[in-house]
Design an enzyme around this catalytic site. Structure first.
Site, PDB file in Angstrom:
ATOM      1  N   HIS A 190       0.649  -1.189   0.057  1.00 56.90           N
ATOM      2  CA  HIS A 190       0.063  -0.006  -0.040  1.00 56.90           C
ATOM      3  C   HIS A 190       0.842   1.239  -0.133  1.00 56.90           C
ATOM      4  O   HIS A 190       0.322   2.257   0.232  1.00 56.90           O
ATOM      5  CB  HIS A 190      -1.036   0.145   1.163  1.00 56.90           C
ATOM      6  CG  HIS A 190      -1.719  -1.286   1.223  1.00 56.90           C
ATOM      7  ND1 HIS A 190      -1.343  -2.440   2.022  1.00 56.90           N
ATOM      8  CD2 HIS A 190      -2.860  -1.760   0.719  1.00 56.90           C
ATOM      9  CE1 HIS A 190      -2.122  -3.275   1.905  1.00 56.90           C
ATOM     10  NE2 HIS A 190      -3.184  -2.916   0.889  1.00 56.90           N
ATOM     11  N   GLY A 233      -6.783  11.924   8.370  1.00 61.57           N
ATOM     12  CA  GLY A 233      -7.709  10.883   7.518  1.00 61.57           C
ATOM     13  C   GLY A 233      -7.477  11.081   6.050  1.00 61.57           C
ATOM     14  O   GLY A 233      -7.260  10.367   5.324  1.00 61.57           O
ATOM     15  N   ARG A 289      -5.636  16.525   2.734  1.00 62.11           N
ATOM     16  CA  ARG A 289      -5.140  17.171   3.983  1.00 62.11           C
ATOM     17  C   ARG A 289      -3.549  17.031   4.068  1.00 62.11           C
ATOM     18  O   ARG A 289      -2.761  18.029   4.526  1.00 62.11           O
ATOM     19  CB  ARG A 289      -5.998  16.798   5.241  1.00 62.11           C
ATOM     20  CG  ARG A 289      -5.545  17.921   5.976  1.00 62.11           C
ATOM     21  CD  ARG A 289      -6.624  18.014   7.379  1.00 62.11           C
ATOM     22  NE  ARG A 289      -7.868  18.397   6.868  1.00 62.11           N
ATOM     23  CZ  ARG A 289      -9.043  17.759   7.242  1.00 62.11           C
ATOM     24  NH1 ARG A 289      -9.110  16.623   7.965  1.00 62.11           N
ATOM     25  NH2 ARG A 289     -10.347  18.272   6.569  1.00 62.11           N
ATOM     26  N   ARG A 320      -3.372   4.312  -4.408  1.00 60.96           N
ATOM     27  CA  ARG A 320      -4.828   4.469  -3.848  1.00 60.96           C
ATOM     28  C   ARG A 320      -5.138   5.792  -3.675  1.00 60.96           C
ATOM     29  O   ARG A 320      -5.925   6.222  -2.905  1.00 60.96           O
ATOM     30  CB  ARG A 320      -5.168   3.546  -2.989  1.00 60.96           C
ATOM     31  CG  ARG A 320      -5.443   2.056  -3.221  1.00 60.96           C
ATOM     32  CD  ARG A 320      -5.765   1.276  -1.905  1.00 60.96           C
ATOM     33  NE  ARG A 320      -5.796  -0.193  -2.371  1.00 60.96           N
ATOM     34  CZ  ARG A 320      -6.966  -1.006  -2.250  1.00 60.96           C
ATOM     35  NH1 ARG A 320      -8.028  -0.227  -1.921  1.00 60.96           N
ATOM     36  NH2 ARG A 320      -6.881  -2.004  -2.634  1.00 60.96           N
ATOM     37  N   ARG A 370      -1.536  10.951  14.795  1.00 66.67           N
ATOM     38  CA  ARG A 370      -2.802  10.945  14.062  1.00 66.67           C
ATOM     39  C   ARG A 370      -3.259  12.648  14.299  1.00 66.67           C
ATOM     40  O   ARG A 370      -3.293  12.897  15.563  1.00 66.67           O
ATOM     41  CB  ARG A 370      -3.733   9.927  14.358  1.00 66.67           C
ATOM     42  CG  ARG A 370      -5.118  10.190  14.122  1.00 66.67           C
ATOM     43  CD  ARG A 370      -6.064   9.153  14.291  1.00 66.67           C
ATOM     44  NE  ARG A 370      -7.635   9.657  14.303  1.00 66.67           N
ATOM     45  CZ  ARG A 370      -8.270  10.179  13.430  1.00 66.67           C
ATOM     46  NH1 ARG A 370      -7.770  10.594  12.267  1.00 66.67           N
ATOM     47  NH2 ARG A 370      -9.546  10.438  13.673  1.00 66.67           N
ATOM     48  N   SER A 418     -10.336  14.410  12.958  1.00 72.31           N
ATOM     49  CA  SER A 418     -11.428  15.195  13.390  1.00 72.31           C
ATOM     50  C   SER A 418     -12.291  14.260  14.347  1.00 72.31           C
ATOM     51  O   SER A 418     -12.253  13.147  14.473  1.00 72.31           O
ATOM     52  CB  SER A 418     -12.324  15.640  12.370  1.00 72.31           C
ATOM     53  OG  SER A 418     -12.886  14.606  11.520  1.00 72.31           O
ATOM     54  N   GLU A 454     -14.138   9.207  17.035  1.00 76.19           N
ATOM     55  CA  GLU A 454     -13.726   9.334  15.947  1.00 76.19           C
ATOM     56  C   GLU A 454     -13.326   7.759  15.513  1.00 76.19           C
ATOM     57  O   GLU A 454     -14.184   6.754  16.110  1.00 76.19           O
ATOM     58  CB  GLU A 454     -12.381   9.829  15.708  1.00 76.19           C
ATOM     59  CG  GLU A 454     -11.366   9.562  17.126  1.00 76.19           C
ATOM     60  CD  GLU A 454     -10.316   8.196  16.739  1.00 76.19           C
ATOM     61  OE1 GLU A 454     -10.852   7.296  17.372  1.00 76.19           O
ATOM     62  OE2 GLU A 454      -9.301   8.374  16.181  1.00 76.19           O
ATOM     63  N   SER A 490     -15.322  18.464  15.119  1.00 80.12           N
ATOM     64  CA  SER A 490     -15.789  18.951  13.728  1.00 80.12           C
ATOM     65  C   SER A 490     -17.337  18.896  13.668  1.00 80.12           C
ATOM     66  O   SER A 490     -18.140  19.510  12.989  1.00 80.12           O
ATOM     67  CB  SER A 490     -15.356  17.989  12.654  1.00 80.12           C
ATOM     68  OG  SER A 490     -15.697  16.874  12.915  1.00 80.12           O
ATOM     69  N   ASP A 491     -17.875  18.179  14.863  1.00 83.85           N
ATOM     70  CA  ASP A 491     -19.540  18.159  14.939  1.00 83.85           C
ATOM     71  C   ASP A 491     -19.705  17.961  16.389  1.00 83.85           C
ATOM     72  O   ASP A 491     -18.888  17.341  17.136  1.00 83.85           O
ATOM     73  CB  ASP A 491     -19.988  17.147  13.947  1.00 83.85           C
ATOM     74  CG  ASP A 491     -19.441  15.912  14.042  1.00 83.85           C
ATOM     75  OD1 ASP A 491     -18.318  15.659  13.420  1.00 83.85           O
ATOM     76  OD2 ASP A 491     -19.946  15.274  14.845  1.00 83.85           O
ATOM     77  N   ARG A 509     -13.349  22.996   8.134  1.00 82.24           N
ATOM     78  CA  ARG A 509     -12.350  22.287   8.873  1.00 82.24           C
ATOM     79  C   ARG A 509     -10.961  22.586   8.455  1.00 82.24           C
ATOM     80  O   ARG A 509     -10.012  22.593   9.225  1.00 82.24           O
ATOM     81  CB  ARG A 509     -13.043  20.880   8.452  1.00 82.24           C
ATOM     82  CG  ARG A 509     -14.138  20.435   9.332  1.00 82.24           C
ATOM     83  CD  ARG A 509     -14.309  18.918   9.312  1.00 82.24           C
ATOM     84  NE  ARG A 509     -14.530  18.243   8.133  1.00 82.24           N
ATOM     85  CZ  ARG A 509     -15.703  18.079   7.543  1.00 82.24           C
ATOM     86  NH1 ARG A 509     -16.793  18.709   8.335  1.00 82.24           N
ATOM     87  NH2 ARG A 509     -15.849  17.558   6.518  1.00 82.24           N
TER      88      ARG A 509
HETATM   89  N1  HPA Z   1     -18.398   9.887  14.432  1.00 87.73           N
HETATM   90  C1  HPA Z   1     -17.258   9.100  14.241  1.00 87.73           C
HETATM   91  N2  HPA Z   1     -16.115   9.811  13.598  1.00 87.73           N
HETATM   92  C2  HPA Z   1     -16.231  11.055  13.585  1.00 87.73           C
HETATM   93  C3  HPA Z   1     -17.327  12.093  13.779  1.00 87.73           C
HETATM   94  C4  HPA Z   1     -18.445  11.347  14.316  1.00 87.73           C
HETATM   95  O1  HPA Z   1     -19.406  12.022  14.641  1.00 87.73           O
HETATM   96  N3  HPA Z   1     -17.013  13.268  13.530  1.00 87.73           N
HETATM   97  C5  HPA Z   1     -15.693  13.018  13.114  1.00 87.73           C
HETATM   98  N4  HPA Z   1     -15.123  12.037  13.088  1.00 87.73           N
END
Ligand code: HPA
Length: 236
Positions: free
Chosen positions: A6, A23, A27, A46, A90, A93, A183, A207-208, A221
């Site tokens: 890989h 990830g 980025r 990939r 790592r 987010s 995550e 991020s959320d 982000r």
């Molecule tokens: N769930 C899983 N992984 C994530 C999330 C989430 O809400 N946000 C960023 N990575």
């Protein structure tokens, strides 16, 4: 055993001892183009782009991990086992489980709870909570002091699924296991580091929020992650 299935880099010297892993491979490209000098591309397989360059005098590789434990499991294993990598940080987010976390807060994952069988399948541990490297974490905390970029030190949840049928199941996981955010990668990264006697750490930007349902756009982000990247790079 290089190149690996890989990673198509044929010269081990082109991969630094320290790797930053977002990830998203785009980025990784952004970090290399924005923060590093003398950049060379070290992986294209990939489209999981990897680059080696210099942050000041420090040689560093930045490469995408993809999403989920099987994906980061493959890339981090090949880097640790076949490319002589010693440390992986790592930079990802996460979604907030804790009402105390705000969008764009930066989290240092002291350990990760997971329902994943990754560590057990590897034959290293049947534990469901694995910790990151204390040495790396202390360096990141020192970089946090020096740069004035604050971090929350938290347990996180490395989840096997992104979309859950029971949308408020996070409340149980937060209450029962003390995980403040979710995550999908760190548990496998920590397991590989443990299996191969290497060091791994994980920095995350919120991020959320599963609590407030606020979310960020992909563009926001990208920009907000600058803080976390600076922290990771300074900790080197
Ligand atoms: N769930 C899983 N992984 C994530 C999330 C989430 O809400 N946000 C960023 N990575």
């Amino acid at each position: 055993m290089i190149p690996t299935p890989h990673i198509d880099c044929i010269d081990q010297n082109l991969i630094a001892k320290t790797v930053l892993m977002p990830g998203d491979p785009l980025r990784a490209k952004y970090i290399a183009e924005t923060f590093l000098t003398k950049v060379v591309q070290v992986n294209t397989v990939r489209n999981m782009f990897g680059y080696t360059g210099y942050f000041g005098k420090k040689k560093v590789t930045v490469m995408g991990s993809g999403m989920g434990m099987p994906s980061i499991g493959i890339y981090s294993y090949e880097l640790f086992a076949f490319y002589g990598v010693e440390k992986i940080i790592r930079i990802g987010s996460c979604g907030a489980y804790s009402p105390d976390l705000k969008l764009y807060d930066v989290i240092l994952a002291k350990d990760a709870y997971s329902e994943s069988s990754y560590a057990k399948t590897m034959g290293i541990s049947s534990r469901k909570i694995l910790a990151g490297s204390t040495v790396l974490n202390n360096r990141i905390l020192k970089a946090s002091e020096e740069t004035g970029i604050p971090v929350h030190v938290s347990r996180i949840h490395s989840s096997d699924v992104f979309y859950r049928i029971k949308s408020d199941e996070y409340k149980e996981i937060h209450a029962k296991f003390g995980a403040d955010a979710v995550e999908m990668e760190s548990f496998a990264l920590f397991a590989n580091a443990k299996a191969l006697k290497k060091k791994a750490a994980c920095l995350l930007t919120v991020s959320d929020s599963l609590v407030t349902h606020e979310a960020t756009s992909a563009k926001e982000r990208q920009e907000a992650f600058t803080k976390m990247m600076e922290l990771a790079l300074h900790s080197l």
